[in-house]
Design an enzyme around this catalytic site. Structure first.
Site, PDB file in Angstrom:
ATOM      1  N   ASP A  18     -15.939  10.747 -27.969  1.00  0.00           N
ATOM      2  CA  ASP A  18     -15.815  11.594 -28.981  1.00  0.00           C
ATOM      3  C   ASP A  18     -16.141  13.122 -28.665  1.00  0.00           C
ATOM      4  O   ASP A  18     -16.626  13.271 -27.784  1.00  0.00           O
ATOM      5  CB  ASP A  18     -16.658  10.841 -30.251  1.00  0.00           C
ATOM      6  CG  ASP A  18     -16.588  11.703 -31.275  1.00  0.00           C
ATOM      7  OD1 ASP A  18     -15.387  12.359 -31.890  1.00  0.00           O
ATOM      8  OD2 ASP A  18     -17.664  12.338 -32.243  1.00  0.00           O
ATOM      9  N   ASP A  20     -16.470  16.132 -31.598  1.00  0.00           N
ATOM     10  CA  ASP A  20     -17.488  16.816 -32.467  1.00  0.00           C
ATOM     11  C   ASP A  20     -18.724  16.101 -32.402  1.00  0.00           C
ATOM     12  O   ASP A  20     -18.687  14.891 -32.798  1.00  0.00           O
ATOM     13  CB  ASP A  20     -16.540  17.002 -33.924  1.00  0.00           C
ATOM     14  CG  ASP A  20     -15.454  17.941 -33.803  1.00  0.00           C
ATOM     15  OD1 ASP A  20     -15.655  18.916 -32.836  1.00  0.00           O
ATOM     16  OD2 ASP A  20     -14.774  17.583 -34.695  1.00  0.00           O
ATOM     17  N   ASP A 185     -21.019   9.551 -32.068  1.00  0.00           N
ATOM     18  CA  ASP A 185     -22.191   9.766 -32.856  1.00  0.00           C
ATOM     19  C   ASP A 185     -22.073   9.547 -34.385  1.00  0.00           C
ATOM     20  O   ASP A 185     -23.052   9.240 -35.125  1.00  0.00           O
ATOM     21  CB  ASP A 185     -22.399  11.340 -32.868  1.00  0.00           C
ATOM     22  CG  ASP A 185     -21.252  12.123 -34.066  1.00  0.00           C
ATOM     23  OD1 ASP A 185     -20.167  11.865 -33.658  1.00  0.00           O
ATOM     24  OD2 ASP A 185     -21.769  13.079 -34.729  1.00  0.00           O
TER      25      ASP A 185
END
Length: 232
Positions: A18, A20, A185
């Protein structure tokens, strides 16, 4: 014993990251652009704790699901956000300490490393090129509204297909293999990976919250810990 059971993924050939909250800390620029969008559209600004949950998932899902806004109003906010963010916030994101080195080490070992993000693909490429990281990735995959590619599952599927990682997952002897692992996240990273039967490692330095802490998934509390999981 599977890689998911052991939390070790050194033998998994493809690492999906990922963007961001995983590779880069994009929060300040995103939050500033969100504040601008709400003011521009005359909508009450949600509390900081709520705005923080908007980092990562598709904004339309947050505007509609979290705030209960209609699709038309959500689209107005998205457009206002995107216009401001592209001009003022995109290039303010910086890599988390240790992530460029970990990515470089994985590539040097012969691993294939790619990005799978809900950010528009063109924006992700621009950001990573600005940080001097673009060349490290075999592919930078993101959303593309014109192509109908929206949501983490669609992005992951596109990355797998473009990298040729969607072939038979069994060895000639019938043993299941794990072609890729997703590193993110937020819960939507894991949900998108699960649609392709891929394991996920959730990192603790990003923008996850109560929901992410409650799920039973492998976790990396630091970049060093993530490196140990991915490299053995």
């Amino acid at each position: 014993m599977t890689a998911l059971a052991t939390g070790r993924f050194a033998d998994v050939p493809l690492v999906l990251l990922d963007l961001d909250g995983t590779i880069v800390d994009s929060g300040p620029g995103i939050l500033e652009a969100l504040s601008h969008a709400f003011a521009r559209c005359g909508e009450p600004l949600p509390p900081p704790a709520v705005l923080r949950t908007f980092i990562g998932p598709p904004l339309e899902d947050s505007f509609c699901g979290t705030l209960g806004l209609g699709r038309e109003r959500a689209e107005q906010l998205r457009i206002a956000y995107s216009a401001y963010y592209q001009q003022h916030g995109l290039l303010s994101a910086v890599p988390y300490p240790g992530m460029p080195e970990l990515i470089g080490a994985l590539v040097a070992e012969g691993r294939t490393v790619a990005v799978a993000t809900n950010k528009p693909e063109t924006s992700a490429r621009t950001l990573l090129a600005h940080q001097g990281l673009a060349e490290a990735f075999a592919l930078i995959g993101g959303t593309d509204r014109a192509a109908g590619r929206e949501g983490k599952a669609a992005v992951i599927g596109s990355v797998l297909e473009r990298l040729g990682a969607t072939a038979d997952r069994r060895t000639p002897s019938g043993i299941d293999v794990v072609p890729a692992v997703m590193i993110g996240d937020r819960l939507h990273d894991a949900e998108g990976a699960a649609e392709h039967a891929l394991p996920t490692v959730l990192v603790d330095w990003g923008y996850g919250g109560v929901v992410e802490r409650a799920v039973d998934l492998p976790r990396a509390h630091s970049v060093e810990a993530l490196g140990a999981m991915l490299r053995g």
